[in-house]
Design a protein around this motif. Structure first.
Motif, short mmCIF file in Angstrom:
data_model
loop_
_atom_site.label_atom_id
_atom_site.label_comp_id
_atom_site.label_asym_id
_atom_site.label_seq_id
_atom_site.Cartn_x
_atom_site.Cartn_y
_atom_site.Cartn_z
N SER A 1 79.52 54.47 10.77
CA SER A 1 78.25 53.83 11.04
C SER A 1 77.85 54.13 12.48
CB SER A 1 78.35 52.32 10.79
OG SER A 1 77.09 51.69 10.97
N VAL A 2 76.67 53.63 12.88
CA VAL A 2 76.24 53.74 14.27
C VAL A 2 75.64 52.40 14.68
CG1 VAL A 2 75.82 56.23 14.27
CG2 VAL A 2 73.99 54.69 13.55
N THR A 3 75.83 52.04 15.95
CA THR A 3 75.27 50.81 16.49
C THR A 3 73.77 51.00 16.76
OG1 THR A 3 75.69 51.46 18.78
CG2 THR A 3 77.50 50.34 17.59
N PRO A 4 73.05 49.93 17.10
CA PRO A 4 71.61 50.07 17.36
C PRO A 4 71.27 51.12 18.42
CG PRO A 4 72.15 47.76 17.12
CD PRO A 4 73.45 48.50 17.11
N HIS A 5 72.18 51.33 19.39
CA HIS A 5 71.93 52.32 20.44
C HIS A 5 72.65 53.64 20.18
CE1 HIS A 5 69.47 50.07 23.37
NE2 HIS A 5 70.08 49.01 22.87
N GLY A 6 73.08 53.86 18.93
CA GLY A 6 73.56 55.17 18.53
C GLY A 6 75.02 55.46 18.78
N LYS A 7 75.82 54.46 19.11
CA LYS A 7 77.24 54.70 19.31
C LYS A 7 77.94 54.79 17.95
CE LYS A 7 77.41 52.24 23.73
NZ LYS A 7 76.04 51.71 23.69
N LYS A 8 78.81 55.77 17.79
CA LYS A 8 79.53 55.93 16.53
C LYS A 8 80.58 54.84 16.37
CE LYS A 8 78.91 60.94 16.11
NZ LYS A 8 79.59 62.26 15.98
N THR A 9 80.70 54.36 15.15
CA THR A 9 81.66 53.29 14.86
C THR A 9 82.12 53.43 13.41
OG1 THR A 9 81.96 50.88 14.76
CG2 THR A 9 79.79 51.73 14.20
N THR A 10 83.22 52.80 13.10
CA THR A 10 83.73 52.76 11.74
C THR A 10 83.89 51.31 11.33
OG1 THR A 10 84.92 54.85 12.07
CG2 THR A 10 85.57 53.50 10.17
N GLU A 11 83.24 50.92 10.25
CA GLU A 11 83.22 49.53 9.82
C GLU A 11 83.96 49.36 8.49
OE1 GLU A 11 82.12 47.33 11.93
OE2 GLU A 11 81.44 48.92 13.28
N ILE A 12 84.51 48.17 8.29
CA ILE A 12 85.30 47.91 7.08
C ILE A 12 84.50 47.09 6.07
CG2 ILE A 12 86.36 45.80 8.03
CD1 ILE A 12 88.94 46.65 6.55
N TYR A 13 84.66 47.46 4.81
CA TYR A 13 84.00 46.79 3.69
C TYR A 13 85.01 46.62 2.56
CZ TYR A 13 79.97 48.40 6.34
OH TYR A 13 79.07 48.64 7.35
N THR A 14 84.63 45.90 1.53
CA THR A 14 85.46 45.76 0.33
C THR A 14 84.77 46.46 -0.83
OG1 THR A 14 86.32 43.62 1.07
CG2 THR A 14 86.57 44.15 -1.26
N LEU A 15 85.51 47.37 -1.46
CA LEU A 15 85.04 48.00 -2.69
C LEU A 15 85.61 47.26 -3.88
CD1 LEU A 15 85.46 51.84 -2.01
CD2 LEU A 15 83.47 50.39 -1.58
N ILE A 16 84.83 47.13 -4.95
CA ILE A 16 85.26 46.46 -6.17
C ILE A 16 84.94 47.36 -7.36
CG2 ILE A 16 85.06 44.39 -7.61
CD1 ILE A 16 83.89 43.01 -5.03
N GLY A 17 85.93 47.62 -8.17
CA GLY A 17 85.71 48.40 -9.38
C GLY A 17 86.31 47.67 -10.58
N GLY A 18 85.66 47.74 -11.71
CA GLY A 18 86.17 47.05 -12.87
C GLY A 18 85.81 47.76 -14.16
N ALA A 19 86.48 47.36 -15.23
CA ALA A 19 86.18 47.91 -16.56
C ALA A 19 86.53 46.89 -17.61
CB ALA A 19 86.95 49.20 -16.80
N CYS A 20 85.74 46.87 -18.68
CA CYS A 20 86.01 46.05 -19.86
C CYS A 20 85.89 46.94 -21.08
CB CYS A 20 85.04 44.87 -19.94
SG CYS A 20 85.32 43.81 -21.38
N ASP A 21 86.99 47.07 -21.81
CA ASP A 21 87.03 47.93 -23.00
C ASP A 21 87.32 47.07 -24.21
OD1 ASP A 21 87.26 49.92 -24.85
OD2 ASP A 21 88.91 50.98 -23.88
N GLN A 22 86.37 47.03 -25.15
CA GLN A 22 86.52 46.29 -26.40
C GLN A 22 86.53 47.28 -27.55
OE1 GLN A 22 83.83 43.04 -26.79
NE2 GLN A 22 84.68 42.33 -28.73
N ARG A 23 87.53 47.17 -28.40
CA ARG A 23 87.69 48.14 -29.48
C ARG A 23 86.40 48.30 -30.28
NH1 ARG A 23 92.97 49.64 -29.97
NH2 ARG A 23 94.56 48.11 -29.36
N GLY A 24 86.02 49.58 -30.48
CA GLY A 24 84.85 49.87 -31.29
C GLY A 24 83.53 49.69 -30.59
N GLN A 25 83.54 49.36 -29.29
CA GLN A 25 82.30 49.16 -28.57
C GLN A 25 82.27 50.04 -27.31
OE1 GLN A 25 81.06 45.12 -27.91
NE2 GLN A 25 81.89 44.39 -29.86
N THR A 26 81.09 50.13 -26.70
CA THR A 26 80.92 50.92 -25.49
C THR A 26 81.68 50.28 -24.34
OG1 THR A 26 78.72 51.61 -26.20
CG2 THR A 26 79.24 51.86 -23.86
N ILE A 27 82.41 51.10 -23.57
CA ILE A 27 83.11 50.60 -22.40
C ILE A 27 82.11 50.29 -21.31
CG2 ILE A 27 84.79 51.16 -20.60
CD1 ILE A 27 86.19 52.96 -22.58
#
Length: 290
Positions: free
Chosen positions: A118-144
Motif C-alpha cells: 500500500s501507500v500512505t497519503p503522502h506516497g510512502k510505501k508500506t505493507t499492511e495486514i488483512y484477513t482473507l476468508i475462503g469457504g465452500a459448501c458442497d451438497q450432494r447433487g447440487q452446485t458447489i
C-alpha cells in the motif's frame, strides 16, 4: 491381532441428525498463485475448519478422514498453487464427501493473514495486514458454493459528535471539526457458484475506500496529520460504511449473477462508550440492483 472396532459406524436407534461434525483450527501452509505480484507464488499460513453432517442413526463421524483429506489436498497444492484459498476450500469439500460416504453436506472455512502493499497519503510505501476468508459448501447433487471474504481495519470519525461540537462551539466549516474516532473492522463475504470468481485484493481496496480513512502500520508526522484530517473531513457511522461498501460492490461487479449473496458487516470499537456499534446487511446482487 484383535479386529479393528469401528465404533463410529455403529447404528443407534434413537438420535438426531447433526448438521456439522468435524475438526477446527488445523494450521497449514497454502500456496497461492499471484502472477501479477512481485512474488508469483505466495505462501499463506492458514487456519482450516472442516465438517460434514452426520446421519441420525450413526454414532460418530470418522474424524481422521478430515485430516487425511486436508493433507492430501495440501500435498498437491505445493505442486499446483491455487488462485485463491476459496478454490482450495472447494477441493477439500469435494474430497470430504468422497471420504465420508454417509454424509450429504461438507463445509470448509479457511482464514489467513495476508500482507498487501500500500501507500500512505503522502506516497510512502508500506505493507499492511488483512484477513482473507475462503469457504465452500458442497451438497450432494447440487452446485458447489464457494465464499471469498476479507476483513479490514480502518478508521471511522463520528458525524453526530462532530455536528454537536460544531453547534456547541459555533465552529466554522472552513476546517474539519473535531470528533471522536473509532477503530472500524469491516468484513465482506461473497458467496457464489464455483465458476464465478472475485479477487480478494479488489475487496480490500473497496473497503479501504469506504472508511472515513484507511489506517497504516507506520505513519510519520505528515502522513499522521493527513490521515486524521482526511477522516474528519469524511465522518461516517457504521451504517454509512456498510452502505458505501454495498454501493461500491453494485458498481464494481455489474457482471456477476443475481444469485450471488453478499454479507457486509461494520463494527466500530467505540472511544467514548464502553460498548461497540455495528451494522450488517445480508443480501443478493439482485436485491442490490433493484
Amino acid at each position: 491381532m484383535l479386529p479393528v472396532c469401528d465404533v463410529q459406524s455403529r447404528k443407534i436407534d434413537t438420535s438426531f441428525r447433526l448438521t456439522k461434525v468435524g475438526v477446527s483450527g488445523v494450521r497449514k501452509l497454502i500456496y497461492v498463485a499471484r502472477p501479477n505480484n512481485e512474488i508469483p507464488t505466495e505462501p499463506l499460513v492458514c487456519t482450516i475448519d472442516v465438517s460434514v453432517d452426520l446421519p441420525a442413526d450413526q454414532k460418530g463421524s470418522h474424524m481422521s478422514r478430515n485430516l487425511e483429506v486436508i493433507r492430501e489436498i495440501i500435498s498437491e497444492n505445493i505442486i499446483n498453487p491455487v488462485t485463491g484459498i476459496e478454490d482450495l476450500a472447494v477441493q477439500i469439500s469435494k474430497l470430504l464427501l468422497e471420504k465420508h460416504e454417509y454424509a450429504t453436506i461438507a463445509n470448509v472455512n479457511i482464514e489467513a493473514e495476508y500482507f498487501k502493499n500500500s501507500v500512505t497519503p503522502h506516497g510512502k510505501k508500506t505493507t499492511e495486514i488483512y484477513t482473507l476468508i475462503g469457504g465452500a459448501c458442497d451438497q450432494r447433487g447440487q452446485t458447489i458454493h464457494k465464499t471469498v471474504g476479507v476483513r479490514c481495519i480502518g478508521m471511522a470519525a463520528c458525524p453526530c459528535a462532530q455536528e454537536n461540537i460544531t453547534q456547541t462551539l459555533g465552529c466554522s466549516k472552513k476546517w474539519p471539526v473535531i470528533t471522536h474516532n473509532q477503530r472500524n473492522i469491516c468484513s465482506v463475504m461473497i458467496t457464489m457458484d464455483e465458476n464465478v470468481s472475485i479477487e480478494a485484493d479488489d475487496l480490500i481496496d473497496l473497503i479501504n475506500e469506504s472508511f472515513s480513512s484507511p489506517t497504516f502500520e507506520l505513519l510519520k508526522r505528515d502522513d499522521e496529520a493527513a490521515v486524521v484530517i482526511d477522516a474528519h473531513n469524511n465522518p461516517k457511522f457504521v451504517e454509512d460504511i456498510v452502505r458505501v461498501v454495498l454501493k461500491k460492490i453494485t458498481d464494481r461487479y455489474s457482471d456477476v449473477p443475481d444469485d450471488v449473496r453478499i454479507t457486509v458487516r461494520s463494527e466500530s470499537e467505540e472511544s467514548i462508550h464502553k460498548h461497540n456499534a455495528f451494522a450488517e446487511k445480508t443480501t443478493t446482487m439482485a436485491e442490490l440492483r433493484r
